[in-house]
Structure formats: C-alpha cells, structure tokens
Scaffold this motif. Structure first.
Motif, mmCIF file in Angstrom:
data_model
loop_
_atom_site.group_PDB
_atom_site.id
_atom_site.type_symbol
_atom_site.label_atom_id
_atom_site.label_comp_id
_atom_site.label_asym_id
_atom_site.label_seq_id
_atom_site.Cartn_x
_atom_site.Cartn_y
_atom_site.Cartn_z
ATOM 1 N N HIS A 52 1.015 -1.059 0.073
ATOM 2 C CA HIS A 52 0.214 0.083 0.335
ATOM 3 C C HIS A 52 0.995 1.212 0.339
ATOM 4 O O HIS A 52 1.931 1.196 1.377
ATOM 5 N N TYR A 53 0.336 2.389 -0.937
ATOM 6 C CA TYR A 53 1.027 3.584 -0.882
ATOM 7 C C TYR A 53 0.511 4.812 -0.158
ATOM 8 O O TYR A 53 -0.126 4.756 -0.818
ATOM 9 N N ARG A 54 1.007 5.412 -0.158
ATOM 10 C CA ARG A 54 0.677 6.859 0.032
ATOM 11 C C ARG A 54 1.700 8.238 -0.382
ATOM 12 O O ARG A 54 3.152 7.886 0.252
ATOM 13 N N SER A 55 1.218 9.455 -0.493
ATOM 14 C CA SER A 55 2.512 10.014 -1.125
ATOM 15 C C SER A 55 1.356 10.980 -0.743
ATOM 16 O O SER A 55 0.660 11.506 0.108
ATOM 17 N N ARG A 125 14.602 -1.124 -1.498
ATOM 18 C CA ARG A 125 13.920 -0.092 -0.365
ATOM 19 C C ARG A 125 12.772 0.086 0.053
ATOM 20 O O ARG A 125 12.428 0.200 0.946
ATOM 21 N N VAL A 126 11.479 -0.435 -1.208
ATOM 22 C CA VAL A 126 10.141 -1.482 -0.429
ATOM 23 C C VAL A 126 10.224 -1.600 0.787
ATOM 24 O O VAL A 126 9.665 -0.900 1.560
ATOM 25 N N VAL A 134 7.081 9.006 -0.715
ATOM 26 C CA VAL A 134 6.075 8.085 -0.893
ATOM 27 C C VAL A 134 6.141 7.162 -0.137
ATOM 28 O O VAL A 134 7.044 6.826 -0.009
ATOM 29 N N HIS A 135 5.223 6.583 0.814
ATOM 30 C CA HIS A 135 5.512 5.329 2.363
ATOM 31 C C HIS A 135 5.094 4.646 1.545
ATOM 32 O O HIS A 135 3.587 4.210 0.791
ATOM 33 N N TYR A 136 5.218 3.419 1.338
ATOM 34 C CA TYR A 136 4.771 2.166 1.342
ATOM 35 C C TYR A 136 5.424 1.046 2.432
ATOM 36 O O TYR A 136 6.176 0.387 2.934
ATOM 37 N N THR A 137 3.448 0.317 2.514
ATOM 38 C CA THR A 137 3.534 -0.789 3.342
ATOM 39 C C THR A 137 3.763 -2.058 2.607
ATOM 40 O O THR A 137 2.922 -2.047 2.316
ATOM 41 N N VAL A 138 3.919 -3.276 3.090
ATOM 42 C CA VAL A 138 3.793 -3.998 2.444
ATOM 43 C C VAL A 138 2.904 -4.865 3.051
ATOM 44 O O VAL A 138 2.860 -4.877 4.158
#
Length: 140
Positions: A52-55, A125-126, A134-138
């Motif tokens: 899930h990503y959030r900018s 990196r993710v 940009v924040h990514y949550t696996v």
C-alpha cells in the motif's frame, strides 16, 4: 490497482508479438529470482508481492512491489524513480525511461545483470522503507 486473480501462464501465452512473450517469460524468472515470490496478475501487469502506498499529496492505493507489463511496443518495467538509477541505466543497454518506468524493446539486448540490480535495489528499498517521500507498507 488491485490483483485480478487471472492465470499468469494463460496471460503470457496470449502475449503478442512472440518476442514480447519471450521477454515476459524471462522477466517472470528474473523477478521470481529477485523477490522470491510468485507472479500474480494485476490486470495486464504481472506483479510480485503487494504493498500500500501513500504520497505526501494524500494519493494512496495498492500496487505490486515489483512488476512489469508486456506491451506490444516494449516491456514496461516499473521502478520507484528511474532517476535514482542513473549510473545503472547508463550500463543497461537500449531502453527508454519514464518517471517510474523502463521501456525495453528487446530484453536480449540489455544487460540482464544490470536490470536485475535495478529491480533488486527498488525491491530492497520498498521492504526497508527507504523510498523517500512516498511511504510503502508491504501487505503480502
């Protein structure tokens, strides 16, 4: 974007032209090796893992962690930001770039080790949360 649950092998069998189908098979093997995950269809994108990503602007959604799409004109390899791979890209071989895409017309013409390094660096990196603004949550 979301997983569509289609059969990856069936999808790849229908890819045209034959060169793009050949490249899709090779990309699946490369991404399996890098991620240790199995491919899943996200529409016409072949993805490995999900996040899930959030900018900072508030845009958010779901996406594969690593992915490519076999398009008629080229294979599109999705990256975090192509500009972060400047030196690697200079060694890759014939390709074009977008903000977060590599467009490869012939996978056999590029350096597979360099491509593997690009994909592996973005994947790492993710997973490590080192993706800039940009924040990514696996998620799997």
């Amino acid at each position: 974007m979301r997983k569509t649950g289609g059969d990856v092998d069936e999808f790849v069998a229908g890819v045209k032209p034959a060169k793009r189908q050949r490249d899709a098979v090779a990309m699946i093997e490369l991404l399996r090796e890098v991620t240790g995950r199995e491919p899943e269809l996200w529409g016409t994108i072949v993805g490995f893992g999900s996040c899930h990503y959030r900018s900072p602007s508030g845009t958010e959604g779901d996406a594969p962690i690593a992915a490519f799409a076999p398009r008629r004109e080229s294979t599109t390899v999705y990256t975090l930001r192509t500009e972060a791979h400047g030196e690697r890209l200079s060694k890759l071989g014939p390709h074009e770039t977008g903000v977060s895409c590599l467009y490869i017309k012939d996978l056999e013409a590029v350096d597979a080790d360099v491509l593997r390094d690009i994909v592996a660096e973005d994947y790492r990196r993710v997973l490590a949360g080192e993706t800039g603004d940009v924040h990514y949550t696996v998620t799997d």
